[in-house]
Motif scaffolding. Structure first.
Motif, PDB file in Angstrom:
ATOM      1  N   ILE A  43      38.207  36.261  32.937  1.00 51.99           N
ATOM      2  CA  ILE A  43      38.839  37.578  33.141  1.00 51.99           C
ATOM      3  C   ILE A  43      38.056  38.683  32.442  1.00 51.99           C
ATOM      4  O   ILE A  43      37.944  39.807  32.923  1.00 51.99           O
ATOM      5  N   LEU A  44      37.464  38.306  31.288  1.00 54.01           N
ATOM      6  CA  LEU A  44      36.655  39.307  30.592  1.00 54.01           C
ATOM      7  C   LEU A  44      35.416  39.675  31.425  1.00 54.01           C
ATOM      8  O   LEU A  44      34.979  40.818  31.441  1.00 54.01           O
ATOM      9  N   LYS A  45      34.874  38.638  32.121  1.00 53.85           N
ATOM     10  CA  LYS A  45      33.708  38.908  32.988  1.00 53.85           C
ATOM     11  C   LYS A  45      34.087  39.876  34.104  1.00 53.85           C
ATOM     12  O   LYS A  45      33.298  40.745  34.487  1.00 53.85           O
ATOM     13  N   ASP A  46      35.346  39.717  34.603  1.00 50.23           N
ATOM     14  CA  ASP A  46      35.790  40.562  35.724  1.00 50.23           C
ATOM     15  C   ASP A  46      35.836  42.044  35.363  1.00 50.23           C
ATOM     16  O   ASP A  46      35.739  42.913  36.243  1.00 50.23           O
ATOM     17  N   ILE A  47      36.008  42.301  34.045  1.00 50.14           N
ATOM     18  CA  ILE A  47      36.131  43.708  33.627  1.00 50.14           C
ATOM     19  C   ILE A  47      34.885  44.499  34.023  1.00 50.14           C
ATOM     20  O   ILE A  47      34.957  45.684  34.356  1.00 50.14           O
ATOM     21  N   LYS A  48      33.733  43.790  33.998  1.00 45.33           N
ATOM     22  CA  LYS A  48      32.462  44.464  34.370  1.00 45.33           C
ATOM     23  C   LYS A  48      32.543  45.137  35.749  1.00 45.33           C
ATOM     24  O   LYS A  48      31.966  46.180  35.997  1.00 45.33           O
ATOM     25  N   ASN A  49      33.320  44.456  36.640  1.00 42.60           N
ATOM     26  CA  ASN A  49      33.350  44.934  38.026  1.00 42.60           C
ATOM     27  C   ASN A  49      34.333  46.096  38.265  1.00 42.60           C
ATOM     28  O   ASN A  49      34.435  46.612  39.364  1.00 42.60           O
ATOM     29  N   LEU A  50      35.086  46.453  37.190  1.00 41.61           N
ATOM     30  CA  LEU A  50      36.061  47.545  37.385  1.00 41.61           C
ATOM     31  C   LEU A  50      35.352  48.895  37.400  1.00 41.61           C
ATOM     32  O   LEU A  50      34.239  49.026  36.860  1.00 41.61           O
ATOM     33  N   GLY A  51      36.028  49.862  37.877  1.00 42.00           N
ATOM     34  CA  GLY A  51      35.488  51.218  37.860  1.00 42.00           C
ATOM     35  C   GLY A  51      35.477  51.753  36.437  1.00 42.00           C
ATOM     36  O   GLY A  51      36.148  51.202  35.562  1.00 42.00           O
ATOM     37  N   ALA A  52      34.730  52.824  36.182  1.00 41.53           N
ATOM     38  CA  ALA A  52      34.533  53.329  34.823  1.00 41.53           C
ATOM     39  C   ALA A  52      35.842  53.641  34.119  1.00 41.53           C
ATOM     40  O   ALA A  52      36.045  53.259  32.956  1.00 41.53           O
ATOM     41  N   ASP A  53      36.792  54.281  34.792  1.00 42.06           N
ATOM     42  CA  ASP A  53      38.063  54.657  34.140  1.00 42.06           C
ATOM     43  C   ASP A  53      38.876  53.444  33.761  1.00 42.06           C
ATOM     44  O   ASP A  53      39.400  53.323  32.648  1.00 42.06           O
ATOM     45  N   ILE A  58      41.126  49.408  30.033  1.00 45.50           N
ATOM     46  CA  ILE A  58      41.438  48.001  29.742  1.00 45.50           C
ATOM     47  C   ILE A  58      40.569  47.437  28.605  1.00 45.50           C
ATOM     48  O   ILE A  58      40.947  46.482  27.930  1.00 45.50           O
ATOM     49  N   GLY A  59      39.363  48.082  28.424  1.00 47.76           N
ATOM     50  CA  GLY A  59      38.384  47.561  27.463  1.00 47.76           C
ATOM     51  C   GLY A  59      38.959  47.304  26.090  1.00 47.76           C
ATOM     52  O   GLY A  59      38.747  46.250  25.489  1.00 47.76           O
ATOM     53  N   GLN A  60      39.718  48.270  25.593  1.00 46.79           N
ATOM     54  CA  GLN A  60      40.255  48.152  24.236  1.00 46.79           C
ATOM     55  C   GLN A  60      41.200  46.968  24.104  1.00 46.79           C
ATOM     56  O   GLN A  60      41.099  46.168  23.173  1.00 46.79           O
ATOM     57  N   VAL A  61      42.112  46.870  25.110  1.00 50.74           N
ATOM     58  CA  VAL A  61      43.079  45.755  25.089  1.00 50.74           C
ATOM     59  C   VAL A  61      42.339  44.418  25.185  1.00 50.74           C
ATOM     60  O   VAL A  61      42.617  43.469  24.451  1.00 50.74           O
TER      61      VAL A  61
END
Ligand code: FA5
Length: 349
Positions: A43-53, A58-61
């Motif tokens: 799931i952490l890897k998936d964060i890369k694919n999110l849009g900048a906002d 979500i990054g902090q959480v």
């Protein structure tokens, strides 16, 4: 996604609390934090694919969840490793305070080993002489020609060398296996000077044809007393004390002249053969007497080699044949039995 992260975190912490050992730990570690395929890793890897906002939101959480889970895993791993070590220690518990097994028990727990009969007699003699104020000394088995012969008033080419068939050391003209314990007379005088009272039990070597009373490797016990006004009377008194103390019976002895270049006068003190009671047997060469205690007054040249002034001091020395004494004490009719290593023989003592 945030909700999903929190859910994973809670599930991981819950599972972490239920596991009991390090193997289970490894499994759930892979399940959540496995590099290639872990629930949280993925799931952490998936964060890369999110849009900048979304990434920012979500990054902090995500970081917080990742840190919390990693810390919980590290703490639990430490705890479980400690438990693992304790478990291993308790399984292989060694009580270092337990008494050892007796030597030679070899499967039979009540069968203790014991000292060789020669050692028993040697220790008894050491105790006896210590109580008379004697030092118990040691000397090298590989000896210099000087101490074995020269220092004992037996120069090169002296015929007395022939009476002790010697093992010389190849390529070392000055070395030999000592043929008697007498070399320690000179060593002791050089080291301690006079007055001195000492005994020297030890192993000696001769190139002998073996028979019932001769070994190539045997034991002697040297005695040396040097002081002012020492006489033959002192020598005879100590010899009788020694034999009576060990054999614990009145025995017939005879003193006859004996030649050793390092004593003057020299004697052979023989005892009545206790194997045949003086009737004659192979041990006493059918003479009824066993040569056991050659002795004499220390030759002035030996005192000089030891750095002691023969004008001021005199002394006596003796060279007990320890194996022969053991034979007399226990009625052993063949000296070769002593070094045979035969348990049927040794277990009798
Ligand atoms: C000596 O060795 C002298 N150093 C003894 C001595 C010391 C004399 C001090 C005077 C003063 P001898 O070679 O006789 O002496 O040996 C001493 C004793 O060792 C003998 O009486 C005998 O009991 C024992 N012995 C000698 N040869 C053997 C042998 N091959 N096997 C077993 N015992 C032996």
């Amino acid at each position: 996604m945030e909700e999903k992260l929190i859910k994973i975190k809670n599930a991981a912490l819950k599972e972490l609390a239920t596991i009991k050992d390090i193997d289970e730990f490894k499994k759930i570690f892979t399940k959540y934090l496995g590099r290639k395929q872990g629930v949280l890793t993925d799931i952490l890897k998936d964060i890369k694919n999110l849009g900048a906002d979304a990434k920012k939101a979500i990054g902090q959480v995500a970081n917080q969840v990742k840190n919390d889970v990693a810390a919980a895993f590290a703490a639990r791993e430490k705890e479980l490793s400690g438990l693992e070590i304790e478990k291993k220690l308790s399984e292989n518990l060694v009580d270092v305070t337990l008494p050892g097994l007796p030597a030679g028990w070899q499967g039979k727990k009540n069968q203790a080993g014991h000292f060789h009969p020669s050692t028993q007699i040697q220790y008894e003699l050491e105790d006896m002489f210590r109580s008379l104020g004697f030092l118990v000394l040691d000397g090298p088995e590989l000896e210099f020609d000087y101490y074995n012969f020269e220092g004992l008033n037996i120069p090169q080419y002296h015929p007395a060398r022939d009476s002790q068939d010697t093992f010389y050391i190849k390529d070392h003209a000055n070395w030999l296996m000592r043929t008697h314990t007498s070399p320690v007379q000179v060593r002791a005088l050089q080291k301690y000077g006079a007055p001195i009272r000492a005994i020297v039990p030890g192993r000696v070597f001769r190139n002998e044809a073996t028979d019932a009373s001769h070994e190539h490797t045997f034991y002697q016990l040297e005695g040396l007393v040097v002081d002012k006004d020492i006489s033959v009377a002192n020598l005879i008194a100590v010899m009788n004390l020694l034999l009576k103390g060990i054999l614990k019976q009145d025995i017939k002895t005879r003193l006859r002249p004996g030649y050793f270049p390092f004593v003057e006068p020299g004697f052979e003190l023989d005892i009545n053969c206790l194997i045949c009671n003086g009737k004659g047997c192979p041990v006493c060469k059918h003479s009824g007497w066993v040569e056991i205690l050659p002795c004499g007054m220390v030759h002035p040249n030996v005192l000089k080699h030891g750095g002691v002034d023969p004008e001021k001091y005199s002394g006596f020395a003796f060279g007990l044949g320890l194996n022969r004494l053991v034979m007399m004490k226990y009625g052993i009719d063949d000296i070769r039995l002593l070094q045979s290593g035969d348990l049927r023989f040794l277990q009798q003592f």
